[in-house]
Each structure stands twice: as C-alpha cells, then as structure tokens.
Scaffold this active site. Sequence first.
Site, PDB file in Angstrom:
ATOM      1  N   ARG A  88       0.910  -1.185   0.273  1.00 55.02           N
ATOM      2  CA  ARG A  88      -0.022  -0.090  -0.068  1.00 55.02           C
ATOM      3  C   ARG A  88       0.899   1.283   0.075  1.00 55.02           C
ATOM      4  O   ARG A  88       0.643   2.371  -0.632  1.00 55.02           O
ATOM      5  CB  ARG A  88      -0.900  -0.153   1.281  1.00 55.02           C
ATOM      6  CG  ARG A  88      -1.846   1.295   1.342  1.00 55.02           C
ATOM      7  CD  ARG A  88      -2.822   1.075   2.522  1.00 55.02           C
ATOM      8  NE  ARG A  88      -3.983   0.193   1.565  1.00 55.02           N
ATOM      9  CZ  ARG A  88      -4.905  -0.479   2.352  1.00 55.02           C
ATOM     10  NH1 ARG A  88      -4.714  -0.514   3.634  1.00 55.02           N
ATOM     11  NH2 ARG A  88      -5.650  -1.373   1.697  1.00 55.02           N
ATOM     12  N   ARG A 114      -8.650   5.675   2.618  1.00 52.40           N
ATOM     13  CA  ARG A 114      -7.625   4.798   3.172  1.00 52.40           C
ATOM     14  C   ARG A 114      -6.831   5.494   4.029  1.00 52.40           C
ATOM     15  O   ARG A 114      -6.653   6.856   3.868  1.00 52.40           O
ATOM     16  CB  ARG A 114      -6.775   4.058   2.099  1.00 52.40           C
ATOM     17  CG  ARG A 114      -7.272   3.062   1.279  1.00 52.40           C
ATOM     18  CD  ARG A 114      -7.665   1.732   1.895  1.00 52.40           C
ATOM     19  NE  ARG A 114      -8.338   0.929   1.361  1.00 52.40           N
ATOM     20  CZ  ARG A 114      -9.528   0.680   0.969  1.00 52.40           C
ATOM     21  NH1 ARG A 114     -10.408   1.341   1.451  1.00 52.40           N
ATOM     22  NH2 ARG A 114      -9.827  -0.282   0.403  1.00 52.40           N
ATOM     23  N   LEU A 116      -3.459   7.012   5.220  1.00 50.48           N
ATOM     24  CA  LEU A 116      -2.141   7.402   4.528  1.00 50.48           C
ATOM     25  C   LEU A 116      -1.097   6.862   5.548  1.00 50.48           C
ATOM     26  O   LEU A 116      -1.077   7.059   6.546  1.00 50.48           O
ATOM     27  CB  LEU A 116      -2.146   8.928   4.444  1.00 50.48           C
ATOM     28  CG  LEU A 116      -3.117   9.451   3.124  1.00 50.48           C
ATOM     29  CD1 LEU A 116      -2.876  11.054   3.106  1.00 50.48           C
ATOM     30  CD2 LEU A 116      -2.534   8.738   1.735  1.00 50.48           C
ATOM     31  N   ASN A 130      -7.386  16.933   5.877  1.00 51.34           N
ATOM     32  CA  ASN A 130      -8.401  15.870   5.701  1.00 51.34           C
ATOM     33  C   ASN A 130      -9.696  16.450   6.039  1.00 51.34           C
ATOM     34  O   ASN A 130      -9.655  17.551   7.150  1.00 51.34           O
ATOM     35  CB  ASN A 130      -8.196  14.724   6.518  1.00 51.34           C
ATOM     36  CG  ASN A 130      -9.213  13.643   6.221  1.00 51.34           C
ATOM     37  OD1 ASN A 130      -9.680  13.301   5.306  1.00 51.34           O
ATOM     38  ND2 ASN A 130      -9.496  13.058   7.273  1.00 51.34           N
ATOM     39  N   HIS A 132     -13.276  15.153   7.797  1.00 56.56           N
ATOM     40  CA  HIS A 132     -13.899  13.917   8.655  1.00 56.56           C
ATOM     41  C   HIS A 132     -15.403  14.204   9.038  1.00 56.56           C
ATOM     42  O   HIS A 132     -15.475  15.195   9.708  1.00 56.56           O
ATOM     43  CB  HIS A 132     -13.022  13.500   9.900  1.00 56.56           C
ATOM     44  CG  HIS A 132     -13.402  12.246  10.342  1.00 56.56           C
ATOM     45  ND1 HIS A 132     -13.128  11.018   9.833  1.00 56.56           N
ATOM     46  CD2 HIS A 132     -14.207  11.818  11.495  1.00 56.56           C
ATOM     47  CE1 HIS A 132     -13.435  10.238  10.376  1.00 56.56           C
ATOM     48  NE2 HIS A 132     -14.267  10.373  11.201  1.00 56.56           N
TER      49      HIS A 132
HETATM   50  C1  GRF Z   1     -16.931  12.945   2.969  1.00 58.84           C
HETATM   51  O1  GRF Z   1     -18.081  12.793   3.808  1.00 58.84           O
HETATM   52  C2  GRF Z   1     -15.986  13.128   3.884  1.00 58.84           C
HETATM   53  O2  GRF Z   1     -16.093  13.810   5.330  1.00 58.84           O
HETATM   54  C3  GRF Z   1     -15.592  11.558   3.978  1.00 58.84           C
HETATM   55  O3  GRF Z   1     -15.633  10.938   2.813  1.00 58.84           O
HETATM   56  C4  GRF Z   1     -16.813  11.786   2.288  1.00 58.84           C
HETATM   57  C5  GRF Z   1     -16.483  12.329   0.684  1.00 58.84           C
HETATM   58  O4  GRF Z   1     -17.691  12.851  -0.049  1.00 58.84           O
HETATM   59  N1  GRF Z   1     -14.191  11.452   4.293  1.00 58.84           N
HETATM   60  P1  GRF Z   1     -17.035  13.304  -1.249  1.00 58.84           P
HETATM   61  O5  GRF Z   1     -16.693  12.170  -2.174  1.00 58.84           O
HETATM   62  O6  GRF Z   1     -16.445  14.467  -1.433  1.00 58.84           O
HETATM   63  O7  GRF Z   1     -18.761  13.549  -1.802  1.00 58.84           O
END
Ligand code: GRF
Length: 225
Positions: A88, A114, A116, A130, A132
């Site tokens: 990976r 995934r 990182l 990122n 979340h």
């Molecule tokens: C989002 O809810 C983000 O927080 C999570 O994955 C989703 C991605 O949504 N990590 P998109 O592909 O940008 O529509």
Amino acid sequence: MNGPSPADSALVQAVLPLAGGDTDLRIGVLASGRGSNLRVLLDRCADGSLPARVVAVACNHSDAPALAIAAEYGIPYRAVPRAGHPTRLDQQHTLADFLDGADAQLIVCAGFDRVLEPPICDRWSGRLINLHPSLLPAFAGGLHAIADALAYGVRVTGVTVHFVTPAVDAGPIILQEAVPVAPDDTLDSLRARIQAVEHRLLTEAVALYAANRLLIEGARVIIQP
Ligand code: GRF
C-alpha cells in the site's frame, strides 16, 4: 536577545509566490468516491472566491466518480489502484508522485478512503489536510462516522477539517462545526446536512491556508488574524 519567533516553530509552510507571477495556491486532491467536495473546491476556485487552483486529482479507485469530475473540469487526473503495487505504501507513493509532479503545494484528502501511511504523512507534513464527518475525536478511525454517530444516539455530531499526521484522525484541528442530529434523521438526511457543512468548512480551511494564516503549534492550530 533573539529567540525563535512563533513562525520558526510552525510546521505550516508559507505559500510562496510561484514563477511567472502565479500566486494562486496549487492544490492536489486525493479522492476515492463521489467527489462532491472536489467539485466544490473546483467551483470556488473557478468563481474566484478561493485564490487557488486544483492542479491534479489522484484516486485510489479506477471507477471513482471524482475522476469524471476532474475530467469535466479539465484537471489532470490519475487512478492508481492497489493492484500492481507490492505494498500500500508503494501505491500511495505513486499517488503522491503524481500530485507532486503537478507541483501541488497543499494536498487535500477529499473523501480519500484509506489511511495514509506514515511516510506519506511525513512527506507532506504541514500541507496535508483531511475532512472527517464527525466532531473529532468522536467517531475517529472509521469510514462510517455518520452511521456510527446515528447508531450511538448522539444529539450532536459535526464536521472536522484537520492536518493529517501519522496518528489517524488525530492531527491538529483547523476548523470544526457541530451538526445537530434530529430525532427523525436517517442516514441520508444526516449525511446531506453534514456534507453541506463539509463543503463550506473545507473551503474556509483552504482559504485560511492560502492566506498563510495557519500555524501549527504542538497539537493546536493557531488561526492568525
Ligand atoms: C465526506 O463525507 C468526507 O468527510 C468523508 O468522505 C466523504 C466524501 O464525500 N471522508 P465526497 O466524495 O467529497 O462527496
């Protein structure tokens, strides 16, 4: 006596003017899925509300709809599936080489599914963010934070934008916003409200980064006036 200034201890790298007078922040995006956050970044760059440009999009799945969005906007993109890479980490270095090859300054994980590997986090230390779909540290470490929050019965969940470090979902937090859970929420209704907040918060975080207003001091991010 000259002591270190706060800036000396910051991990965040200054956004340097680029050759040719191009001062737009160059963004590389890592995505895996739908790409709604990618689309928002592209739209905000296009309408001038973000002084930035998405210069490359890399996906770890060949069928990610985010790739079609990159194509639609004429952005260089590449799919780098796990197959064909011994580890990976090798796969992630190939993804990273593509974004670095486009001279991306800030790397945005916009729905990258995934974890990182630590050498990748270190490679982009202080310039990897990122988002979340929870109020971290609640519901960290998984791919189903919205469903997990619903199943837990919390009254409030939310969105976090943070710098990525090798500690999964535990890097310095840039922005957070709460999203109340309604008694009759379904996964779809809660996800829709969370994604609307994500789209706004990610844009705000990138704007702060582009304005060089973020300093990382230890575990905290200082937003400079
Ligand atoms: C989002 O809810 C983000 O927080 C999570 O994955 C989703 C991605 O949504 N990590 P998109 O592909 O940008 O529509």
